[in-house]
Enzyme design. Sequence first.
Site, short mmCIF file in Angstrom:
data_model
loop_
_atom_site.label_atom_id
_atom_site.label_comp_id
_atom_site.label_asym_id
_atom_site.label_seq_id
_atom_site.Cartn_x
_atom_site.Cartn_y
_atom_site.Cartn_z
N ASP A 13 0.82 -1.23 0.00
CA ASP A 13 0.00 0.00 0.00
C ASP A 13 0.84 1.26 0.00
OD1 ASP A 13 -2.27 -1.69 0.24
OD2 ASP A 13 -1.90 -1.82 2.38
N GLY A 15 1.40 3.05 -2.54
CA GLY A 15 0.96 3.97 -3.61
C GLY A 15 1.62 3.61 -4.93
N LYS A 16 1.91 2.32 -5.11
CA LYS A 16 2.56 1.86 -6.34
C LYS A 16 1.68 2.13 -7.55
CE LYS A 16 2.90 -2.34 -4.64
NZ LYS A 16 2.55 -2.14 -3.23
N GLY A 40 -4.74 -4.50 -4.58
CA GLY A 40 -5.81 -3.71 -5.18
C GLY A 40 -5.45 -2.26 -5.18
N THR A 301 -8.70 -3.69 -0.81
CA THR A 301 -9.27 -5.01 -1.08
C THR A 301 -10.27 -5.41 -0.01
OG1 THR A 301 -7.31 -5.69 -2.30
CG2 THR A 301 -8.65 -7.46 -1.41
N GLY A 303 -11.08 -3.24 2.83
CA GLY A 303 -11.68 -2.09 3.51
C GLY A 303 -11.21 -1.93 4.95
N LEU A 333 3.48 12.44 0.48
CA LEU A 333 4.24 13.39 1.30
C LEU A 333 3.33 14.46 1.90
CD1 LEU A 333 7.12 14.14 2.17
CD2 LEU A 333 7.32 15.54 0.12
N ASP A 334 2.28 14.81 1.15
CA ASP A 334 1.33 15.84 1.60
C ASP A 334 0.64 15.46 2.91
OD1 ASP A 334 0.32 13.89 -0.36
OD2 ASP A 334 -1.64 14.72 0.15
N SER A 414 5.46 12.23 -4.84
CA SER A 414 4.03 12.41 -5.07
C SER A 414 3.46 13.29 -3.95
CB SER A 414 3.35 11.04 -5.11
OG SER A 414 1.97 11.20 -5.04
N GLY A 416 0.09 14.38 -4.00
CA GLY A 416 -1.37 14.32 -4.01
C GLY A 416 -1.80 13.13 -4.85
P1 IMP Z 1 -2.60 -12.85 2.02
O1 IMP Z 1 -1.68 -12.28 0.99
O2 IMP Z 1 -4.07 -12.63 1.71
O3 IMP Z 1 -2.30 -14.28 2.32
O4 IMP Z 1 -2.34 -12.04 3.39
C1 IMP Z 1 -1.12 -12.16 4.09
C2 IMP Z 1 -0.72 -10.82 4.72
O5 IMP Z 1 -0.37 -9.91 3.68
C3 IMP Z 1 -1.82 -10.13 5.53
O6 IMP Z 1 -1.22 -9.41 6.59
C4 IMP Z 1 -2.43 -9.15 4.53
O7 IMP Z 1 -3.06 -8.05 5.15
C5 IMP Z 1 -1.17 -8.73 3.79
N1 IMP Z 1 -1.44 -8.26 2.43
C6 IMP Z 1 -1.75 -8.99 1.35
N2 IMP Z 1 -1.91 -8.21 0.26
C7 IMP Z 1 -1.69 -6.95 0.67
C8 IMP Z 1 -1.67 -5.68 -0.01
O8 IMP Z 1 -1.89 -5.57 -1.22
N3 IMP Z 1 -1.39 -4.60 0.78
C9 IMP Z 1 -1.11 -4.70 2.09
N4 IMP Z 1 -1.10 -5.85 2.75
C10 IMP Z 1 -1.38 -6.98 2.06
#
Ligand code: IMP
Length: 430
Positions: A13, A15-16, A40, A301, A303, A333-334, A414, A416
């Site tokens: 997460d 911000g890729k 996601g 993914t 929420g 950064l903002d 980035s 914003g």
């Molecule tokens: P899994 O990949 O669903 O097996 O989850 C294993 C661990 O990776 C858990 O702590 C999830 O929250 C974390 N995780 C899986 N995909 C992501 C993602 O895209 N962003 C952040 N954490 C993730």
Amino acid sequence: MPNVVVVGTQWGDEGKGKIVDLLTERAQLVVRYQGGNNAGHTLVVGGEKFIFHLIPSGILHPGTVCLIGNGVVLDPEVFLMEVDRLRNRGIKVGPENLRISERTQVIMPYHRRIDVAREEKKGAGKIGTTGRGIGPCYEDKVARRGIRVADLVDPEILQAKLADVLPEKNFYLEKFLHGKPFELEEILTSYLEMGARLKPLMTNVSVLLQQAVKSGKNILFEGAQGTHLDIDHGTYPFVTSSNPVAGGACTGTGVGPGELHHILGIVKAYTTRVGGGPFPTECLDKIGDHLVECGVEFGSTTGRRRRCGWLDAVVLKDAARLNGLTGLAITKLDVLTTLDPVKICVGYDDGGVRRDTMPGTIKELERCRPVFEELPGWSEDLRGVRRYEDLPANTRQYLKRVEELVGVPIQLVSVGPDREETIVVRNPFE
Ligand code: IMP
């Protein structure tokens, strides 16, 4: 001609999605190399919102070919739903711009059910998986009983593989997890139907990439999750089941290491984590609340509210080493604006002993306390800034310190969520 790998340096997460979207303008091919629909991201293009879990967002760029490598685990239901949604919105999706490796592992319905039931059974000790069947699918890959995309177009093979694997899955589901078993015929019919829809997209991704390299095309390799969720190098067992590190781009697509020219590490200006596991700089106070609220830190993914904390240079230095980073992209950064002071963790205190690298075990990491350095904050709005030298002096001081600590130059900043809200110091495709 240059190829670029984009990797998350923290726990995902970072911000890729936005950076990949930006770089895609210079790439003729975009390749996803690991993970599945546990990832996601949301993109807003021309005021329209698009959510992607499996298909590279490059699909929105006319002329870009998107590939899904063998290192990915593909849930065909989710994939085909994403294809349909895009087509319904007038986006062209077909073999000319989207291909899947025939070797990609398939997430089956029993993987999803096992993932969820297992987490429920574990209770307090759970990993906090996304429940999408990712771990159980990779388990079957390594156990050599996985179903691959190519198997979905061969009724005999699929029938035989299911007949082999399903009794064991049903036994485990019913007797150990107290879940519902599956009927072979039901799975066979629906997965063959989906296989027929996937058939035109199946290919040998490695060969396609070799042709692209020979003809001088730019390739962007897109990692999901982040370095510290890596199955080998992350905070095991609180990790995902694949290799998000840059090396995964080779095994997950079929290119040799010599074809990876630039490795861009995406660094969120603070740290977040979803799910369980140690997190030394976590802020369980109003700083954490500020980061969640201003950074809108909720999983795209599941929420779930993300855990938030200060930037951790130990995490980043490990990521620089593990990926061979050649550049950094700082995101969000903002979100730090108005916080004063801003803190960076520069090392860990492990019972009086200083540590500068991530320990190998959870037990040790849980013991570590962050050693913070404080820098003056800034209150100026950064979102309109487009040139590095126009950033407030304190912001530049913060960025300079990050560069020094990690030992890798900053190439993008980035400020914003919009594509335009970016400072490009140096485009890695140049
Ligand atoms: P899994 O990949 O669903 O097996 O989850 C294993 C661990 O990776 C858990 O702590 C999830 O929250 C974390 N995780 C899986 N995909 C992501 C993602 O895209 N962003 C952040 N954490 C993730």
